[in-house]
Enzyme design. Sequence first.
Site, PDB file in Angstrom:
ATOM      1  NE  ARG A 176      13.786  54.844  14.039  1.00  0.00           N
ATOM      2  CZ  ARG A 176      14.702  55.580  14.639  1.00  0.00           C
ATOM      3  NH1 ARG A 176      15.307  55.162  15.732  1.00  0.00           N
ATOM      4  NH2 ARG A 176      15.049  56.762  14.153  1.00  0.00           N
ATOM      5  NE  ARG A 180      18.762  63.349  20.755  1.00  0.00           N
ATOM      6  CZ  ARG A 180      18.746  64.515  20.146  1.00  0.00           C
ATOM      7  NH1 ARG A 180      18.726  65.625  20.876  1.00  0.00           N
ATOM      8  NH2 ARG A 180      18.765  64.571  18.852  1.00  0.00           N
ATOM      9  NE  ARG A 257      -2.053  67.039   5.332  1.00  0.00           N
ATOM     10  CZ  ARG A 257      -3.253  67.601   5.524  1.00  0.00           C
ATOM     11  NH1 ARG A 257      -4.262  67.305   4.721  1.00  0.00           N
ATOM     12  NH2 ARG A 257      -3.433  68.467   6.499  1.00  0.00           N
ATOM     13  NE  ARG A 288       7.065  73.155  11.310  1.00  0.00           N
ATOM     14  CZ  ARG A 288       7.925  72.389  10.665  1.00  0.00           C
ATOM     15  NH1 ARG A 288       9.031  71.986  11.253  1.00  0.00           N
ATOM     16  NH2 ARG A 288       7.709  72.048   9.418  1.00  0.00           N
ATOM     17  CD  GLU A 309       5.278  74.674   8.713  1.00  0.00           C
ATOM     18  OE1 GLU A 309       6.354  75.299   8.884  1.00  0.00           O
ATOM     19  OE2 GLU A 309       5.235  73.436   8.664  1.00  0.00           O
ATOM     20  CE1 TYR A 358      10.473  67.290   3.745  1.00  0.00           C
ATOM     21  CE2 TYR A 358      12.168  65.846   4.626  1.00  0.00           C
ATOM     22  CZ  TYR A 358      11.612  67.099   4.508  1.00  0.00           C
ATOM     23  OH  TYR A 358      12.196  68.163   5.132  1.00  0.00           O
ATOM     24  CG  ASP A 360      15.821  66.603   5.515  1.00  0.00           C
ATOM     25  OD1 ASP A 360      14.985  67.523   5.562  1.00  0.00           O
ATOM     26  OD2 ASP A 360      15.915  65.717   6.390  1.00  0.00           O
TER      27      ASP A 360
END
Length: 387
Positions: A176, A180, A257, A288, A309, A358, A360
């Site tokens: 997806r 917004r 990665r 970034r 990064e 992964y 958070d």
Amino acid sequence: TKNYDYLIVGAGPFGMTFAYEAAKRGKRSLVVEKRAFIGGNTHTHVENGITVHDFGAHIFHTDNKMVWDYVRQFAEFNGFQNQVIANYNGKLFNLPFNMNTFYQMWGTKTPDEAKAKIEEQKAAALKELGDRQPRNLEEQAISLIGTDIYKALIKGYTEKQWGRKATELPAFIIKRLPVRFIYDNNYFNHRYQGIPVGGYTQIFEHMVERADGLIDVMTNTDFFEHKDDFLAEFPKVLYTGMIDQFFDYKHGELEYRSLRFESETIDSDNYQGNAVVNYTDAETPFTRQMEWRHFDGLADEGKTIITREYPQDWDRTKEAYYPVNNEKNTELYKKYVQEARENAPEVMFGGRLGKYRYFDMDQVFNDALNTVRQEFGIDDDFNFAHD
Ligand code: FDA
């Protein structure tokens, strides 16, 4: 030697949270950590009055009130919201995709205008595709959001992240693309967001301090240098390292990665005017650039620290950051889970490396507390009064 109840491999959020909760229940842990410091990838240090996140920008964000209350026992959090700027060949856009981005891209001012523009772009892409399903990431992204946004804000960034052309990446990577139709640059949708003032490391230092001597931490200690002794000596082990490494990669290597970070101290009070700037073109080699003083407004006068990064391929000599959860690795991971069940029942596997997912930070704290519930057979809601 002390009588330890647990050996904990890895002093990241998962291992430390388990050690702390075990200590609250009178259990003694030895935590071994191969790096020189605690906190895992959330580790921060302070330099020139600036809190630097050593392994990339870490913003705490969650809808889980219990976890939010839990972490605030150990540090005061500010109300930082990530508002990312994208730099595409010198042109700036707000992220995530919202009314500001659409205005910058097309000059559209109302939600109806922006929706019409996106629909027009998608229709062109779908016409091109005809009846077939998107065959690669490029086709998938264009069918979801159209060409303009894809080219400026997705293509180059994604190719750098994965080290491959978007046309050679599988479509499933992008399921997806949230958009917004309000003017809102807050990167995360979560209700509770912030950064601990003074950094993350204090959280884990406070856990050790408050454990009343029941947690010993040995840094610069790799579990694998003493694996057999450790397993013989400790009845119970919590392992938060790589699950394939635990079994000596016997079924093969799980892929990751990796990243490389490059930091620079600059004589300035404000170098880029924002915490995070994404470079979304394909030519700039980094993805970034963070300017740490903007995460909490704290810094010595005249000094600023930035970190770039750079994504890179992973091999065993590099840090593993992002699991590559494709079909091949998912199958391989299942083999290791089976292996763990059959051949290492006394070992609990947890955290992002132990579970090859992964996570958070909020998920890691939540998972660690669930492991505590299971291990101690309790139904604690970890609720407590704040002092
Ligand atoms: P973690 O990796 O932190 O800790 C594991 C520890 O085990 C490490 O310290 C490692 O050295 C040690 N270890 C491994 N093998 C060992 C061995 N053989 N012997 C001894 N020690 C060993 N999350 C979020 O909520 N908001 C954010 O903004 C971000 N941002 C972000 C940016 C980047 C670039 C990355 C890579 C990740 C994030 N995260 C994040 C995710 C966050 O870093 C993650 O949720 C936690 O670090 C996971 O905690 P764990 O304890 O599971 O692993």
